[in-house]
Scaffold this motif. Structure first.
Motif, mmCIF file in Angstrom:
data_model
loop_
_atom_site.group_PDB
_atom_site.id
_atom_site.type_symbol
_atom_site.label_atom_id
_atom_site.label_comp_id
_atom_site.label_asym_id
_atom_site.label_seq_id
_atom_site.Cartn_x
_atom_site.Cartn_y
_atom_site.Cartn_z
ATOM 1 N N GLY A 181 42.416 50.284 33.080
ATOM 2 C CA GLY A 181 43.561 49.454 33.423
ATOM 3 C C GLY A 181 43.201 48.143 34.085
ATOM 4 O O GLY A 181 44.045 47.261 34.239
ATOM 5 N N VAL A 182 41.953 48.005 34.497
ATOM 6 C CA VAL A 182 41.425 46.787 35.111
ATOM 7 C C VAL A 182 39.995 46.615 34.630
ATOM 8 O O VAL A 182 39.378 47.560 34.119
ATOM 9 C CB VAL A 182 41.437 46.862 36.660
ATOM 10 N N ASP A 183 39.457 45.410 34.790
ATOM 11 C CA ASP A 183 38.043 45.215 34.474
ATOM 12 C C ASP A 183 37.188 46.019 35.445
ATOM 13 O O ASP A 183 37.481 46.061 36.650
ATOM 14 C CB ASP A 183 37.676 43.733 34.574
ATOM 15 N N ARG A 184 36.168 46.658 34.927
ATOM 16 C CA ARG A 184 35.286 47.456 35.786
ATOM 17 C C ARG A 184 34.629 46.549 36.821
ATOM 18 O O ARG A 184 34.069 45.507 36.487
ATOM 19 C CB ARG A 184 34.215 48.160 34.953
ATOM 20 N N ASP A 185 34.748 46.930 38.083
ATOM 21 C CA ASP A 185 34.227 46.105 39.166
ATOM 22 C C ASP A 185 33.857 47.033 40.329
ATOM 23 O O ASP A 185 34.708 47.438 41.109
ATOM 24 C CB ASP A 185 35.288 45.093 39.605
ATOM 25 N N GLU A 186 32.590 47.376 40.414
ATOM 26 C CA GLU A 186 32.150 48.333 41.432
ATOM 27 C C GLU A 186 32.315 47.783 42.842
ATOM 28 O O GLU A 186 32.590 48.540 43.781
ATOM 29 C CB GLU A 186 30.697 48.736 41.178
ATOM 30 N N ARG A 187 32.185 46.465 42.982
ATOM 31 C CA ARG A 187 32.373 45.880 44.313
ATOM 32 C C ARG A 187 33.822 46.036 44.774
ATOM 33 O O ARG A 187 34.078 46.383 45.928
ATOM 34 C CB ARG A 187 31.970 44.400 44.301
ATOM 35 N N GLN A 188 34.766 45.791 43.876
ATOM 36 C CA GLN A 188 36.176 45.999 44.208
ATOM 37 C C GLN A 188 36.453 47.476 44.489
ATOM 38 O O GLN A 188 37.236 47.814 45.383
ATOM 39 C CB GLN A 188 37.078 45.512 43.067
#
Length: 275
Positions: A181-188
């Motif tokens: 549902g969102v771009d993969r972003d491990e920091r977020q």
């Protein structure tokens, strides 16, 4: 990003087709004001009905509880709608009906989206947004509520950012971690896990801990990650949350003695700040 009312209504209207034309108004625009109490209802007021519903539920009379809670919900009591939503979602005293649960949670979100984050009802409203997000994430069989992770992310984000709800923050972090549902972003993901972890969410503590131990999306801090895993294990049920216990055991086994001592020191300081 905050959900504006037109967008919120577009999310909630998706269930109207499955509910039928007569009930579509539950999802459209402001609802009419509370109905006048009918004498045959047997309640002095909607507040009295809510109290009766809770009292009957706790006494095990769930049939009477549903009747009272339905009356209070129709008078605009969000807590009554929330309790009915949970009962239908879990099949607790009523046949399980996810679409009916969805309708009750939608009513709460539609009528209370702008509730102040510090109001007594904020927790109930945030919980309704989280429930709706999960329904959009998983879908409801044989209904128009289909899998839509983008809408799930929007609902989680609203509850996570506006209300600061830890369950929403945890769920949103998982979407970022998995790229759903969102771009993969491990920091977020780590950011949202951290916010929920600071509020005592055991699942968020465990997953944040693992990310720190492994340096996944964040600088590696083995001792601090182990601290979060220790906190998570303390709060977790060994049967229901076996995955947290397993994650803690794995991290503890691979940690050096220095990491273990440092993690214990971090844990003591963390707990001292909250006394």
């Amino acid at each position: 990003m905050r959900i504006c009312r037109p967008l919120l209504l577009s999310l909630l209207c998706l269930a109207a087709a499955a509910a039928g034309p007569a009930r579509a108004s539950d999802f459209m625009g402001p609802r009419p004001g509370p109905r006048a109490a009918a004498p045959q209802d047997g309640y002095a007021s909607a507040k009295d009905a809510l109290r009766s519903g809770v009292r009957n539920y706790n006494a095990g009379d769930k049939i009477a509880a549903v009747k009272a809670l339905e009356y209070a919900a129709d008078q605009g009591y969000a807590l009554a709608s929330w309790k009915l939503g949970r009962m239908y979602a879990e099949g607790d005293g009523v046949p399980r009906d996810d679409l009916k649960a969805f309708e009750y949670f939608s009513r709460i979100a539609d009528e209370n989206a702008d509730e102040a984050p510090d109001s007594p009802r904020a927790g109930v409203v945030a919980s309704a947004f989280v429930a709706l997000g999960t329904y959009f994430l998983e879908g409801i069989k044989n209904s128009s509520v289909v899998v839509n992770p983008e809408k799930a992310a929007e609902l989680y984000f609203y509850a996570a950012s506006y209300f600061g709800d830890p369950n929403a923050q945890y769920s949103l972090a998982q979407l970022y971690l998995n790229g759903s549902g969102v771009d993969r972003d491990e920091r977020q993901a780590a950011r949202w896990f951290n916010l929920a972890a600071e509020k005592g969410h055991a699942g968020a503590q465990a997953l944040l801990g693992r990310m720190l131990v492994n340096g996944q999306g964040v600088p590696r801090e083995r001792a601090r990650g182990l601290m979060w895993l220790m906190l998570a294990k303390e709060a977790a049920d060994p049967k229901r949350d076996a995955w947290i216990w397993a994650m803690h055991a794995e991290a503890l086994e691979s940690a050096s003695e220095t990491d273990r001592r440092t993690a214990t020191a971090f844990l003591e300081r963390h707990q001292a700040k909250r006394r």
